[in-house]
Write an enzyme that holds these catalytic residues in place. Structure first.
Site, PDB file in Angstrom:
ATOM      1  N   ARG A  82     -45.468  54.229-104.718  1.00 38.05           N
ATOM      2  CA  ARG A  82     -45.709  53.231-103.675  1.00 38.05           C
ATOM      3  C   ARG A  82     -46.234  51.902-104.224  1.00 38.05           C
ATOM      4  O   ARG A  82     -47.012  51.881-105.181  1.00 38.05           O
ATOM      5  CB  ARG A  82     -46.701  53.785-102.653  1.00 38.05           C
ATOM      6  CG  ARG A  82     -46.174  54.989-101.898  1.00 38.05           C
ATOM      7  CD  ARG A  82     -47.239  55.638-101.030  1.00 38.05           C
ATOM      8  NE  ARG A  82     -46.660  56.732-100.226  1.00 38.05           N
ATOM      9  CZ  ARG A  82     -46.545  57.990-100.650  1.00 38.05           C
ATOM     10  NH1 ARG A  82     -46.971  58.331-101.867  1.00 38.05           N
ATOM     11  NH2 ARG A  82     -46.001  58.908 -99.886  1.00 38.05           N
ATOM     12  N   HIS A  87     -40.606  54.284-103.795  1.00 40.31           N
ATOM     13  CA  HIS A  87     -39.489  54.693-104.662  1.00 40.31           C
ATOM     14  C   HIS A  87     -38.360  53.671-104.709  1.00 40.31           C
ATOM     15  O   HIS A  87     -37.172  54.026-104.714  1.00 40.31           O
ATOM     16  CB  HIS A  87     -38.958  56.055-104.235  1.00 40.31           C
ATOM     17  CG  HIS A  87     -39.931  57.176-104.410  1.00 40.31           C
ATOM     18  ND1 HIS A  87     -40.906  57.180-105.385  1.00 40.31           N
ATOM     19  CD2 HIS A  87     -40.091  58.349-103.721  1.00 40.31           C
ATOM     20  CE1 HIS A  87     -41.617  58.293-105.300  1.00 40.31           C
ATOM     21  NE2 HIS A  87     -41.149  59.010-104.307  1.00 40.31           N
ATOM     22  N   HIS A 139     -37.381  62.951-109.323  1.00 38.62           N
ATOM     23  CA  HIS A 139     -38.073  63.505-108.161  1.00 38.62           C
ATOM     24  C   HIS A 139     -37.614  64.932-107.855  1.00 38.62           C
ATOM     25  O   HIS A 139     -37.399  65.285-106.693  1.00 38.62           O
ATOM     26  CB  HIS A 139     -37.834  62.607-106.955  1.00 38.62           C
ATOM     27  CG  HIS A 139     -38.908  62.666-105.910  1.00 38.62           C
ATOM     28  ND1 HIS A 139     -39.109  63.771-105.115  1.00 38.62           N
ATOM     29  CD2 HIS A 139     -39.841  61.759-105.532  1.00 38.62           C
ATOM     30  CE1 HIS A 139     -40.103  63.533-104.276  1.00 38.62           C
ATOM     31  NE2 HIS A 139     -40.569  62.315-104.510  1.00 38.62           N
ATOM     32  N   GLU A 186     -44.010  64.345-110.962  1.00 33.91           N
ATOM     33  CA  GLU A 186     -43.306  63.125-111.322  1.00 33.91           C
ATOM     34  C   GLU A 186     -44.088  62.371-112.397  1.00 33.91           C
ATOM     35  O   GLU A 186     -45.140  61.789-112.113  1.00 33.91           O
ATOM     36  CB  GLU A 186     -43.121  62.238-110.090  1.00 33.91           C
ATOM     37  CG  GLU A 186     -42.410  62.917-108.943  1.00 33.91           C
ATOM     38  CD  GLU A 186     -42.733  62.270-107.615  1.00 33.91           C
ATOM     39  OE1 GLU A 186     -42.301  61.118-107.392  1.00 33.91           O
ATOM     40  OE2 GLU A 186     -43.449  62.904-106.804  1.00 33.91           O
TER      41      GLU A 186
END
Length: 387
Positions: free
Chosen positions: A114, A139, A214, A352
């Site tokens: 973010r 993303h 992801h 991630e």
């Protein structure tokens, strides 16, 4: 030099090996030549663009990758009895990938995670980004790298493994980001079955970059139910607490004495229902852990995930300074995978590897700025075993 020899050297270089080093490593590990990647038509976009699926196999690991979004549709590894299962959540058809917002298995960019308010300032210029997560950009925005068709080239390179080179050129201004960004991502399966991801990027104008993958993991097998019994270890003594919209507050908080302490390993669900403010806000874990190793030139240990039932174990090493552990909090039963079973909360989790969320607005965080003449480089390696 003949073409096949050039291919071997290029793949070895991408894996951080010389050609001689690759051959030595290959012999020492007792690996066998991986199968040449297999290409098949997976579907067609509304504009007529064809999407292909590539199947890689080496060292006991099978990987299926789409040209759309660089998506890992399937990752198959054996359990302690040699029985294979797909351990990544995903879909059977292209249509679901076009409409779902879960980012299953996708390459993420231009900026993973973010950015607050969908804006940042670089060299005195303010940039407004695509906003797609409440007030924030997530993303890379509404049409991030996960929604793009990548150019894909396969390779088979003996001791350096088999794999795919994925390329994408992100235009200046795409989703609000400055600079034309040329991205190259290599997925490699090594002779011992490791899945290695090499990311590189260059730009013609100062920009910010944070690339990741992801994948949602369930080591018991896709569609098998909750991962709350999986055991997780994270090599991190700090994490970044977040506000109500999951933007870091700027604090690097200690994990000691909190539900965020995974340094010695514990079941994912052990503390997830604790009434800790951060867990309540995120409805589980959805935070960035600050890896003790920091940014490194070569991949260093970051995390281990194990399913006690099957014995399947995944070990992650990375050059990145952080890892976002997301416990699948927003899976709500509206999506179904290849097993035909719906995905509910915590039926998969993400690890991630990354730079920290909102780094463009946090000068105290490791920088994500990329300038002309420099090359963005990042490597993450997933190693598998069963015991």
């Amino acid at each position: 030099m003949d073409t096949s020899r050039r291919t071997v050297l290029a793949a070895a270089a991408a894996a951080g090996l010389t050609a001689a080093g690759a051959a030595t490593s290959y012999a020492a590990e007792g690996g066998t030549q991986g199968k040449h990647p297999v290409k098949e038509l997976f579907g067609t976009l509304p504009d007529g663009t064809k999407v292909y699926r590539w199947t890689l196999e080496n060292g006991g690991t099978r990987l299926k990758v789409l040209s759309y979004g660089g998506i890992v549709q399937s990752l198959e590894i054996p359990d302690r009895h040699g029985r294979y299962a797909n351990v990544c959540l995903g879909f059977d058809g292209l249509g679901e990938y076009l409409t779902a917002t879960a980012f299953f298995g996708a390459l993420i960019g231009r900026y993973g995670n973010r950015i607050a308010g969908g804006r940042f300032t670089l060299d005195g210029t303010a940039y407004r980004l695509s906003v797609n997560d409440g007030p924030n950009s997530l993303h890379g925005g509404a049409q991030g790298f996960d929604k793009r068709v990548w150019d894909v080239e396969p390779f088979t390179a003996g001791g350096a493994g088999v794999g795919l080179v994925l390329r994408y050129v992100s235009a200046d201004g795409e989703m609000g980001y400055p600079g034309t960004l040329r991205v190259r991502v290599t997925y490699t399966l090594t002779p011992r079955g490791d899945w290695r991801i090499d990311y590189t990027a260059t730009t013609d104008r100062a920009t910010v970059v944070n690339l990741t993958n992801h994948a949602y993991y369930n080591l018991a097998g896709e569609g098998s139910g909750s991962v709350l019994g999986h055991e997780l270890r994270l090599a991190a003594s700090r994490y970044t607490p977040a506000d109500a919209t999951l933007i870091p507050t700027g604090e690097l908080a200690t994990v000691a004495g909190t539900p965020f302490d995974f340094r010695r390993g514990k079941p994912v669900g052990q503390d997830i229902r604790t009434a800790h403010e951060q867990l309540v806000t995120a409805q589980g874990y959805d935070h960035n852990w600050v890896l003790d190793k920091g940014v490194t030139v070569r991949p260093e240990y970051a995390a281990t995930l194990r399913d006690p039932g099957s014995g399947r174990t995944m070990r992650i090493a990375t050059t990145e300074p952080g890892v976002q552990f997301y416990s699948g909090n927003f899976l709500d039963g509206t999506l179904a995978g290849p097993s035909g079973r719906t995905y509910r909360q915590s039926d998969g989790l993400c690890l991630e590897t990354q730079h920290f969320p909102d780094s463009p607005n946090r000068p105290e965080f490791p920088s994500t700025v990329l300038r002309p003449g420099a090359t963005y480089r990042s490597v993450t390696v997933h190693s598998f075993s069963a015991h």
